[in-house]
Enzyme design. Structure first.
Site, PDB file in Angstrom:
ATOM      1  CG  ASP A 183      -7.843   0.731   2.735  1.00  0.00           C
ATOM      2  OD1 ASP A 183      -6.639   0.277   2.591  1.00  0.00           O
ATOM      3  OD2 ASP A 183      -8.169   1.837   2.129  1.00  0.00           O
ATOM      4  CG  ASP A 201      -2.109   0.851   0.965  1.00  0.00           C
ATOM      5  OD1 ASP A 201      -2.376   1.233  -0.103  1.00  0.00           O
ATOM      6  OD2 ASP A 201      -2.726   1.050   1.900  1.00  0.00           O
TER       7      ASP A 201
END
Length: 322
Positions: free
Chosen positions: A246, A205
């Site tokens: 997420d 990420d």
């Protein structure tokens, strides 16, 4: 991933903005973690408040620390991350070329597959757990996929959804449900794979959002230049946008902690939320898109390991399931 909110850091603006912006993502994240935990408990906890770990240990605990093949696990995790990178790069390339219909077609199939397969899996487990009717898994997948169509429509095909409050709520509910189902399914992976995967995805990420050639950074910049919505599964609330992944990875971490004890799960959930708070504070100060996983996952993993191996005293005695 969090998009940028403002340019220059101003402490007064931070104080005025932080509470509202934080709650706009904390509430759906909490709902996702709670619902995913309830699903996990509904499968594991039997009448009399005892814990049946057979469903969990069928997959997750066939390994011991001496038997874990770490080399194979690393290859599996690296392969998964590489697949995510390839898919994201492909989406960026298609978006640059203007092939948005292909992107949304692929997202449609992906969302239907996730919703149909995982919801059918959950329903079949619950039917088995509570002696429900015997239904073919194929029919369950079809029925659950059809039930997911309204959510699919609002998630992928409604434009300017911020100006349509009802459709926005339907979209938000759909994304939370998909996150809950996916997190529940992935929570039954072996611990060694899950922990390493969470760590690897947090690192990925950072690469994808923060580096000059990161695919998510490119995608955000292209969408901003064209003044178009980011093509993807994005939870939207006012100015805040959080990726579906997420929600899923936060909930997987909490589910893994829940199987240790309720106290550890509570501590990990607090750690995840604290990571979100830190991310938002940094976001308000730097003014550009930030990855939403690193703070929450790193702090959450540390909390899980500490909670697992250190005696929690009275806190553990209150919250331990079983």
């Amino acid at each position: 991933m969090f998009p940028p909110l403002m340019g220059n850091f101003d402490f007064t603006k931070v104080l005025n903005t932080l509470a509202g912006e934080l709650m706009s993502v904390v509430i759906p994240v909490c709902i996702t973690m709670i619902l995913s935990s309830i699903l996990t408990l509904s499968v594991l906890v039997r009448p009399g408040n005892t814990v049946d770990l057979s469903a969990y240990y069928k997959i997750s605990s066939t390994e011991s620390s001496s038997e874990v093949d770490w080399k194979s696990i690393v290859y599996v995790v690296l392969g998964f991350v590489a697949l995510i990178l390839i898919i994201t790069k492909l989406i960026v390339w298609l978006y640059k070329k203007g092939y948005t219909k292909i992107i949304y077609g692929w997202l449609t199939l992906s969302l239907l597959s996730i919703f149909g397969t995982f919801s059918a899996y959950v329903v079949s487990l619950l039917f088995s757990r509570f002696d429900g009717p015997a239904i073919s898994i194929s029919w369950l997948i079809i029925i659950c996929g059809i039930c997911g169509l309204p959510f699919l429509f609002t998630i992928l095909y409604v434009r300017d959804i911020e100006s349509k409050p009802l459709l926005l709520k339907i979209q938000q509910v759909g994304l939370v449900l998909v996150s809950v189902l996916a997190a529940f399914g992935f929570s039954f992976f072996p611990n060694s794979i899950t922990y390493l995967l969470l760590f690897a995805m947090a690192v990925y990420d950072m690469y994808a959002v923060l580096t000059p050639k990161g695919p998510l950074k490119e995608l955000v910049e292209l969408a901003e230049e064209r003044k178009e919505p980011i093509p993807g599964l994005i939870y939207q609330s006012k100015k805040m946008k959080l990726g579906l992944g997420d929600f899923i990875f936060y909930s997987i971490l909490v589910n893994k902690a829940l199987i240790i004890s309720g106290g550890v799960a509570l501590l990990v959930a607090i750690a995840v939320l604290f990571g979100l708070f830190l991310t938002l504070v940094v976001l308000l100060s730097v003014g550009h898109a930030l990855p939403a996983l690193p703070f929450s996952i790193f702090i959450g993993l540390i909390t899980l390991f500490v909670g697992q191996y250190i005696e929690l005293g009275w806190f553990k005695s209150i919250f331990t399931i079983g």
